[in-house]
Each structure stands twice: as C-alpha cells, then as structure tokens.
Design an enzyme around this catalytic site. Structure first.
Site, mmCIF file in Angstrom:
data_model
loop_
_atom_site.group_PDB
_atom_site.id
_atom_site.type_symbol
_atom_site.label_atom_id
_atom_site.label_comp_id
_atom_site.label_asym_id
_atom_site.label_seq_id
_atom_site.Cartn_x
_atom_site.Cartn_y
_atom_site.Cartn_z
ATOM 1 N N TYR A 160 35.798 24.777 36.653
ATOM 2 C CA TYR A 160 35.976 26.029 37.399
ATOM 3 C C TYR A 160 36.820 25.774 38.653
ATOM 4 C CZ TYR A 160 34.767 30.329 39.905
ATOM 5 O OH TYR A 160 34.823 31.528 40.579
HETATM 6 N N1 LIG Z 1 30.813 35.989 41.668
HETATM 7 C C1 LIG Z 1 31.226 34.987 42.437
HETATM 8 O O1 LIG Z 1 30.450 34.297 43.106
HETATM 9 C C2 LIG Z 1 32.701 34.711 42.572
HETATM 10 C C3 LIG Z 1 33.150 33.989 43.699
HETATM 11 C C4 LIG Z 1 34.506 33.691 43.790
HETATM 12 C C5 LIG Z 1 35.387 34.117 42.819
HETATM 13 N N2 LIG Z 1 34.925 34.819 41.752
HETATM 14 C C6 LIG Z 1 35.877 35.218 40.723
HETATM 15 O O2 LIG Z 1 35.953 36.614 40.670
HETATM 16 C C7 LIG Z 1 36.285 37.024 39.341
HETATM 17 C C8 LIG Z 1 35.272 38.059 38.863
HETATM 18 O O3 LIG Z 1 33.998 37.462 38.901
HETATM 19 P P1 LIG Z 1 32.633 38.280 38.772
HETATM 20 O O4 LIG Z 1 31.684 37.613 39.673
HETATM 21 O O5 LIG Z 1 32.884 39.730 38.902
HETATM 22 O O6 LIG Z 1 32.259 37.878 37.272
HETATM 23 P P2 LIG Z 1 31.596 38.699 36.074
HETATM 24 O O7 LIG Z 1 31.151 37.659 35.116
HETATM 25 O O8 LIG Z 1 30.608 39.690 36.592
HETATM 26 O O9 LIG Z 1 32.836 39.524 35.489
HETATM 27 C C9 LIG Z 1 33.892 38.870 34.828
HETATM 28 C C10 LIG Z 1 34.525 39.839 33.852
HETATM 29 O O10 LIG Z 1 35.583 39.122 33.188
HETATM 30 C C11 LIG Z 1 35.499 39.404 31.798
HETATM 31 N N3 LIG Z 1 36.087 38.306 31.040
HETATM 32 C C12 LIG Z 1 35.607 37.048 30.880
HETATM 33 N N4 LIG Z 1 36.404 36.341 30.069
HETATM 34 C C13 LIG Z 1 37.427 37.152 29.725
HETATM 35 C C14 LIG Z 1 38.563 37.000 28.899
HETATM 36 N N5 LIG Z 1 38.804 35.861 28.231
HETATM 37 N N6 LIG Z 1 39.412 38.044 28.765
HETATM 38 C C15 LIG Z 1 39.172 39.209 29.398
HETATM 39 N N7 LIG Z 1 38.097 39.429 30.178
HETATM 40 C C16 LIG Z 1 37.235 38.407 30.340
HETATM 41 C C17 LIG Z 1 34.017 39.571 31.518
HETATM 42 O O11 LIG Z 1 33.775 40.282 30.309
HETATM 43 C C18 LIG Z 1 33.556 40.323 32.767
HETATM 44 O O12 LIG Z 1 33.660 41.714 32.618
HETATM 45 C C19 LIG Z 1 36.297 35.754 38.494
HETATM 46 O O13 LIG Z 1 37.602 35.288 38.361
HETATM 47 C C20 LIG Z 1 35.472 34.791 39.319
HETATM 48 O O14 LIG Z 1 35.812 33.450 39.083
HETATM 49 C C21 LIG Z 1 33.610 35.137 41.616
#
Ligand SMILES: NC(=O)c1ccc[n+]([C@@H]2O[C@H](COP(=O)([O-])OP(=O)(O)OC[C@H]3O[C@@H](n4cnc5c(N)ncnc54)[C@H](O)[C@@H]3O)[C@@H](O)[C@H]2O)c1
Length: 257
Positions: A160
């Site tokens: 990641y």
């Molecule tokens: N939640 C955290 O703590 C956090 C912190 C920093 C960065 N992020 C980043 O923010 C972004 C969103 O995270 P989140 O927390 O909302 O996650 P989440 O898991 O709630 O949502 C992620 C979404 O991406 C979709 N997805 C996954 N794989 C996919 C693919 N191959 N093709 C298309 N869609 C796909 C999923 O179906 C889901 O709807 C991510 O890139 C994550 O790495 C999250």
C-alpha cells in the site's frame, strides 16, 4: 477551503473512480453541490446503483461499472462520459485497496501486484485515457488520492505504502509534463479516515491497526471524508491555478511536509 463558491464547479464534468462509497462518494457529493456533473466509476455495481439514487436530487450523476485495472473498461467508460457530458474536466483517481497488513515479505506476489495494479497502475491507466481529452481542450484538473503512507511508509502495509509513494511520483511527473497545458495535476495525502477500507483487515487486527494509525495524528482523530472532499473540490476548481505536481497534506499534523 470553506470559502469555495457554491457554483465553483458549475458546468464542469467530473469522473470519480471508486466513487460508490467512502472518500470517493463524499467527493462526488461535494462536486455535485458545487455544480459539476459527476460520473462514478466503481467495481461494485449494486453499491453504484444505490448511491446513484441518493445522488440524483443533487444534480447530474451517472455511473459505470469499471475495474481500474482494465484499460478496455476504462476506455469504454471514458467514451461514455465524454458522449454524455460532451467533455471531461476533472478526473479524481480515488479507487484504492489497502491490501494485506503483514510483513513486507509476507505479501504473496499476487497480493503485492494487485495493490500496485489498483492504486498505482489503475490511476495511470485512467490518466492515460483522460489526459488526452483534457489536453485537446487545454483545460483540466487531475486529483490523485494518495496517502500519508506514501510519504512515510507504514509498517505492515508495504505494498500500500509503495503504491501511494508511486502515485505521489506519478503526480509530480505528470504535473511537470502538463504544466503549461492548462491541465493541473495534484495529489492529496490524507491520514486515516474511518471508512470501509479497513474491512479487508481481519477483525481481530482491525482495532489494533486503527489505534496505531490514530496514535500518530497530533489532532488525535480520523480525518472526515468531507474534509478530504473539500480539498478535492478546491483542487478541481479554477481557484487552484498555480499549483501542479504538488502534494496536499491533510493529516491533522502527522506529516508536516
Ligand atoms: N480511509 C483511509 O484511511 C484512507 C487514508 C488515506 C488515503 N485513502 C485513500 O482514499 C481512497 C478511498 O479510500 P476509502 O477509505 O474511501 O476506501 P473504501 O474502501 O471505502 O472505498 C474504495 C472504493 O474503491 C472501489 N474500488 C476498489 N478497487 C477498485 C477497482 N479495481 N476498480 C474500481 N473501483 C475499485 C471500491 O469498490 C470502493 O467503492 C483510496 O485510494 C485510499 O487508499 C484512504
């Protein structure tokens, strides 16, 4: 950020990958509220269908079932968005997976490749499909959702962290390449948000991971998805005019760079 005009994205057409829940869905809501039309791209067809209904009162929202690892699906959805909207002004590369929480060498090669494929190559494939469309109109905003993990390298999430470091670098390279084109490329590095991204972590380790992540945040709380969405709205707007290839921190003081 709250000073952004209510119509700051009026007439703009946006794609938000991973838009069916969490941070992506919050960004979609915020963009619609600011006057943009939004295409949600996500793997999960039923979540997309449900959320599309909740978004309908806010404005024009469409959806496409897209796996960002698949360039043909991306090309098809990009063509659909262009046809429906008549252009693409904003791309948010938000789709992401956490992958396993294990020692770096304990990832299987398939797990390692999958995290890199979704979080880094997926974002690149979407840029590859959409950047030429933006370049032709000499206007666009690309917003990549990276993570503090990409700056710092979180222990036990090496794939990641490496994928997010790669996404930060992709942002810098593309930002420089497009700097004089009217297309600005920036990324956001949030600290932990309390979303379903942690659902992939086995229940017995989930609380431990969340506590460890929070302990590094001086403000001692999760970032709200709406806080990330507010930053993503500013980065997509004309108010963001002299920043490109840049990394915007939103980590409650965790990464002070
Ligand atoms: N939640 C955290 O703590 C956090 C912190 C920093 C960065 N992020 C980043 O923010 C972004 C969103 O995270 P989140 O927390 O909302 O996650 P989440 O898991 O709630 O949502 C992620 C979404 O991406 C979709 N997805 C996954 N794989 C996919 C693919 N191959 N093709 C298309 N869609 C796909 C999923 O179906 C889901 O709807 C991510 O890139 C994550 O790495 C999250």
């Amino acid at each position: 950020m709250s000073a952004l005009r209510g119509d700051a994205l009026a007439g703009r057409h946006a794609i938000v990958t991973g838009g069916a829940r969490g941070i992506g869905l919050a960004i979609a809501r915020r963009y619609l509220a600011a006057g943009a039309s939004v295409a949600l791209w996500d793997l999960d067809a039923s979540m997309l269908a449900n959320e599309l209904q909740t978004l309908a009162p806010l404005g024009t929202a469409i959806s496409a079932v897209v796996d960002v690892r698949d360039e043909e699906q991306i090309a098809g959805a990009a063509a659909q968005s262009q046809e429906r909207f008549g252009g693409i002004d904003i791309l948010v590369n938000n789709a992401g997976v956490l992958g396993p929480t294990v020692q770096a060498w304990e990832h299987t090669p398939a797990q390692w490749r999958n995290v890199l494929d979704v979080n880094l190559t997926g974002a690149w494939l979407c840029c590859r499909a959409v950047a030429p469309v933006m370049l032709a109109r000499r206007r666009g905003r690309i917003v990549n959702i990276a993570s503090v993990a990409g700056k710092e390298g979180n222990g036990f999430n090496a794939a990641y962290s490496a994928s997010k470091a790669g996404l930060i670098s992709l942002t810098k390279s593309l930002g420089k390449e497009l700097a004089s084109s009217g297309v600005l490329v920036n990324c956001i590095t949030p600290s932990a948000a309390d979303t379903e991204v942690f659902a992939a972590v086995p229940a017995e380790h989930r609380e431990q991971l969340r506590t460890a992540l929070l302990s590094r945040v001086p403000m001692a709380r999760f970032v709200e998805v709406d806080e990330v969405a507010a930053m993503a709205a500013w980065l997509a707007s004309d108010d963001c005019s002299f920043s490109t290839g840049a990394v915007f921190d939103i980590s409650g003081g965790r990464s002070t760079y």
